[in-house]
Write a protein that holds these residues in place. Structure first.
Motif, mmCIF file in Angstrom:
data_model
loop_
_atom_site.group_PDB
_atom_site.id
_atom_site.type_symbol
_atom_site.label_atom_id
_atom_site.label_comp_id
_atom_site.label_asym_id
_atom_site.label_seq_id
_atom_site.Cartn_x
_atom_site.Cartn_y
_atom_site.Cartn_z
ATOM 1 N N ALA A 1 -43.654 31.576 -24.118
ATOM 2 C CA ALA A 1 -44.065 32.313 -25.318
ATOM 3 C C ALA A 1 -43.226 33.580 -25.473
ATOM 4 C CB ALA A 1 -45.545 32.656 -25.247
ATOM 5 N N MET A 2 -42.980 34.259 -24.363
ATOM 6 C CA MET A 2 -42.166 35.476 -24.417
ATOM 7 C C MET A 2 -40.732 35.151 -24.830
ATOM 8 S SD MET A 2 -43.558 37.624 -21.106
ATOM 9 C CE MET A 2 -42.068 38.549 -20.997
ATOM 10 N N LEU A 3 -40.187 34.062 -24.307
ATOM 11 C CA LEU A 3 -38.830 33.658 -24.656
ATOM 12 C C LEU A 3 -38.735 33.280 -26.142
ATOM 13 C CD1 LEU A 3 -37.763 31.596 -21.510
ATOM 14 C CD2 LEU A 3 -36.896 33.825 -22.247
ATOM 15 N N LYS A 4 -39.749 32.572 -26.650
ATOM 16 C CA LYS A 4 -39.763 32.211 -28.065
ATOM 17 C C LYS A 4 -39.849 33.460 -28.940
ATOM 18 C CE LYS A 4 -41.518 27.530 -27.921
ATOM 19 N NZ LYS A 4 -42.536 26.587 -28.355
ATOM 20 N N GLN A 5 -40.661 34.414 -28.518
ATOM 21 C CA GLN A 5 -40.804 35.662 -29.269
ATOM 22 C C GLN A 5 -39.476 36.437 -29.271
ATOM 23 O OE1 GLN A 5 -43.849 38.260 -27.763
ATOM 24 N NE2 GLN A 5 -43.774 39.595 -29.536
ATOM 25 N N MET B 1 -37.161 37.316 -32.509
ATOM 26 C CA MET B 1 -36.739 38.684 -32.790
ATOM 27 C C MET B 1 -35.221 38.735 -32.949
ATOM 28 S SD MET B 1 -37.272 42.208 -30.595
ATOM 29 C CE MET B 1 -39.039 42.100 -30.531
ATOM 30 N N GLN B 2 -34.510 38.015 -32.091
ATOM 31 C CA GLN B 2 -33.047 37.999 -32.162
ATOM 32 C C GLN B 2 -32.584 37.369 -33.480
ATOM 33 O OE1 GLN B 2 -31.163 35.653 -29.065
ATOM 34 N NE2 GLN B 2 -29.325 36.929 -29.127
ATOM 35 N N GLU B 3 -33.224 36.303 -33.908
ATOM 36 C CA GLU B 3 -32.880 35.658 -35.180
ATOM 37 C C GLU B 3 -33.160 36.588 -36.356
ATOM 38 O OE1 GLU B 3 -35.169 32.056 -35.080
ATOM 39 O OE2 GLU B 3 -33.855 31.110 -33.599
#
Length: 113
Positions: free
Chosen positions: A18-22, A26-28
């Protein structure tokens, strides 16, 4: 004795995903916003309209308009000061806009660009 994590901390692989997806989202969002900001123009007028500078979000000068009445061969320094003032103010305007918009995405967290 085992250390205990506060409630909501840890969570194993699911929490990490979940943290990686978030972070990816954010990067996108930041990449899209950077592209949008680079396409914007920032216009500043100084000296009562004598000099107008327009820069883009990449901080490149797009236009520089100088009223003929401020071009005085006897006072080149004043014209130089007006141009410098206009360009610097336009850069500050672009940087402030960029920082404000990025803070909406990052929540004020400092990110390298």
């Amino acid at each position: 004795m085992k250390a205990r994590l506060p409630q909501g901390m840890g969570g194993g692989p699911q929490n990490m995903q979940a943290m990686l997806k978030q972070a990816q989202k954010m990067q996108e969002d930041m990449a899209a916003l950077t592209e949008e900001l680079e396409a914007k123009n920032y216009e500043v007028t100084v000296g009562g309209g004598a000099v107008k500078a327009v820069i883009n979000g990449k901080k490149e000068i797009v236009a520089l308009d100088i009223k003929p009445e401020v071009v005085d061969a006897e006072d080149v320094e004043m014209l130089q000061d007006l141009i410098i003032s206009a360009v610097n103010e336009a850069i500050r305007k672009a940087e402030t806009d960029s920082e404000t918009e990025m803070n909406k995405i990052t929540g004020g967290m400092k990110m390298p660009f």
